[in-house]
Design an enzyme around this catalytic site. Structure first.
Site, PDB file in Angstrom:
ATOM      1  N   SER A   1      16.436 -13.335  13.014  1.00  0.00           N
ATOM      2  CA  SER A   1      17.413 -12.341  12.539  1.00  0.00           C
ATOM      3  C   SER A   1      16.873 -10.916  12.712  1.00  0.00           C
ATOM      4  O   SER A   1      17.647  -9.982  12.967  1.00  0.00           O
ATOM      5  CB  SER A   1      17.827 -12.607  11.090  1.00  0.00           C
TER       6      SER A   1
ATOM      7  N   VAL B   1      -1.200 -16.261  13.304  1.00  0.00           N
ATOM      8  CA  VAL B   1      -2.072 -15.090  13.214  1.00  0.00           C
ATOM      9  C   VAL B   1      -2.529 -14.760  14.628  1.00  0.00           C
ATOM     10  O   VAL B   1      -3.176 -15.584  15.284  1.00  0.00           O
ATOM     11  CB  VAL B   1      -3.291 -15.389  12.315  1.00  0.00           C
TER      12      VAL B   1
ATOM     13  N   ASN C   1       4.339  -5.685  13.046  1.00  0.00           N
ATOM     14  CA  ASN C   1       4.774  -6.896  12.348  1.00  0.00           C
ATOM     15  C   ASN C   1       5.618  -6.491  11.151  1.00  0.00           C
ATOM     16  O   ASN C   1       5.440  -5.406  10.606  1.00  0.00           O
ATOM     17  CB  ASN C   1       3.537  -7.674  11.866  1.00  0.00           C
TER      18      ASN C   1
ATOM     19  N   HIS D   1       6.549  -7.847   7.306  1.00  0.00           N
ATOM     20  CA  HIS D   1       6.108  -8.800   6.288  1.00  0.00           C
ATOM     21  C   HIS D   1       7.023  -8.677   5.063  1.00  0.00           C
ATOM     22  O   HIS D   1       7.306  -7.561   4.618  1.00  0.00           O
ATOM     23  CB  HIS D   1       4.651  -8.500   5.897  1.00  0.00           C
TER      24      HIS D   1
HETATM   25  C1  GRF Z   1      11.060 -12.562   7.891  1.00  0.00           C
HETATM   26  O1  GRF Z   1      11.174 -12.763   6.508  1.00  0.00           O
HETATM   27  C2  GRF Z   1       9.854 -11.717   8.206  1.00  0.00           C
HETATM   28  O2  GRF Z   1       9.574 -10.781   7.203  1.00  0.00           O
HETATM   29  C3  GRF Z   1       8.747 -12.735   8.291  1.00  0.00           C
HETATM   30  O3  GRF Z   1       9.336 -13.850   8.889  1.00  0.00           O
HETATM   31  C4  GRF Z   1      10.729 -13.844   8.636  1.00  0.00           C
HETATM   32  C5  GRF Z   1      11.410 -13.907   9.970  1.00  0.00           C
HETATM   33  O4  GRF Z   1      12.801 -13.999   9.849  1.00  0.00           O
HETATM   34  N1  GRF Z   1       7.617 -12.208   9.014  1.00  0.00           N
HETATM   35  P1  GRF Z   1      13.703 -13.889  11.157  1.00  0.00           P
HETATM   36  O5  GRF Z   1      13.202 -14.964  12.108  1.00  0.00           O
HETATM   37  O6  GRF Z   1      13.544 -12.513  11.711  1.00  0.00           O
HETATM   38  O7  GRF Z   1      15.102 -14.169  10.692  1.00  0.00           O
END
Ligand code: GRF
Length: 216
Positions: A13, A92, A107, A109
Site C-alpha cells: 500500500s 534487514v 524505510n 517504520h
Molecule cells: C507498513 O506498516 C510499513 O510501515 C512497514 O510494513 C508495512 C508495509 O505495508 N514497514 P504495505 O506493504 O506498504 O501496505
C-alpha cells in the site's frame, strides 16, 4: 528526474501511495523497478498494473545474505536508480546494499523510532500502553531501524485500541509522509549532519506531523 527502486514483500500500500503521488504530479520521480523477495506479493500486481517491471529475487538463490544484497545493488545500479525505497520489505538489508546506496535508502517504520523498532511496531506500542505512536521515515544504516530520522507523524493510541485499529490509523499517515519524504529528497532539500536530517529552506515544522493538530 529521480529514479526510484522499490523493494517490497507484501501488500504494497505504501508502494501504491508512491505510484499515486507520481501520477498526481506531486512527486517528481519515476519507479524503475520493483524488487520483491515474495513472488506472491500483491505489490507485484500493483507494479504490473502500472507498467513497472517486477523483479523477483529470493535470498535462497544466493550462497549468502551479503551476496544476495550485492546482487540487489547491482540490479538497482544497472537501472540507474538514485533512491531505494523499502516499502514493507520484510528483511534487514545488509552492508553491500547499504554501502552502494549510502543515505540513499529510505524505510518506513510503523512507530515513533527509536521506540518499538523491529517487527510489529504497532503491537509493541499497544502492549506497552503508550499514548502516542505513529510512523517514521528514516535513512537506512546497518542497524535495525536506527538510521537518521527524516520525518515523523504522531497519532493517539486509545486504551481500547487493538493492533489492527492502531495500524489502520498509522497507515493513513504512512501514505502521506513517505511520498513527502521522497519529494524532499527529489528536491535536494534533505541535508544529513551526523544523525540529524535538516530540511533545507523549509519550515522546520514540516518534518513533524501531529494528529490531532495542536490548534484543532
Ligand atoms: C507498513 O506498516 C510499513 O510501515 C512497514 O510494513 C508495512 C508495509 O505495508 N514497514 P504495505 O506493504 O506498504 O501496505
Amino acid at each position: 528526474m529521480l529514479k526510484l527502486g522499490v523493494l517490497a514483500s507484501g501488500r504494497g500500500s505504501n508502494f501504491q501511495a508512491i505510484i499515486d503521488s507520481i501520477k498526481a504530479g506531486y512527486l517528481p520521480a519515476s519507479v524503475s523497478v520493483l524488487i520483491t523477495d515474495n513472488p506472491g506479493a500483491y505489490a507485484v500486481k500493483r507494479a504490473e498494473d502500472n507498467g513497472i517491471p517486477p523483479l523477483v529475487m529470493s535470498p535462497s538463490g544466493y550462497p549468502s545474505h551479503d551476496s544476495y544484497y550485492a546482487a540487489v545493488a547491482d540490479e538497482l545500479k544497472r537501472r540507474g536508480v538514485d533512491l531505494v525505497i523499502l516499502a514493507g520489505f520484510m528483511r534487514v538489508v545488509r552492508k553491500p546494499l547499504i554501502d552502494a546506496f549510502r543515505m540513499r535508502i529510505m524505510n518506513i517504520h510503523p512507530a515513533l523510532l527509536p521506540s518499538f523498532p523491529g517487527l510489529h511496531g504497532q503491537r509493541q506500542a499497544v502492549n506497552y500502553g503508550v499514548k502516542l505512536s505513529g510512523c517514521t521515515v528514516h535513512f537506512v544504516d546497518e542497524g535495525m531501524d536506527t538510521g537518521p530520522v527524516i520525518i515523523q507523524a504522531a497519532v493517539p493510541v486509545y486504551h481500547d485500541d487493538t493492533e489492527e485499529s492502531l495500524s489502520e490509523r498509522i497507515l493513513k499517515y504512512e501514505h502521506r509522509i513517505f511520498p513527502y519524504a521522497i519529494k524532499l529528497f527529489a528536491e535536494g532539500r534533505l541535508h544529513v549532519e551526523g544523525r540529524v536530517v535538516k530540511v533545507l529552506s523549509h519550515s522546520k515544522e514540516d518534518a513533524v506531523v501531529v494528529n490531532p493538530p495542536l490548534d484543532g
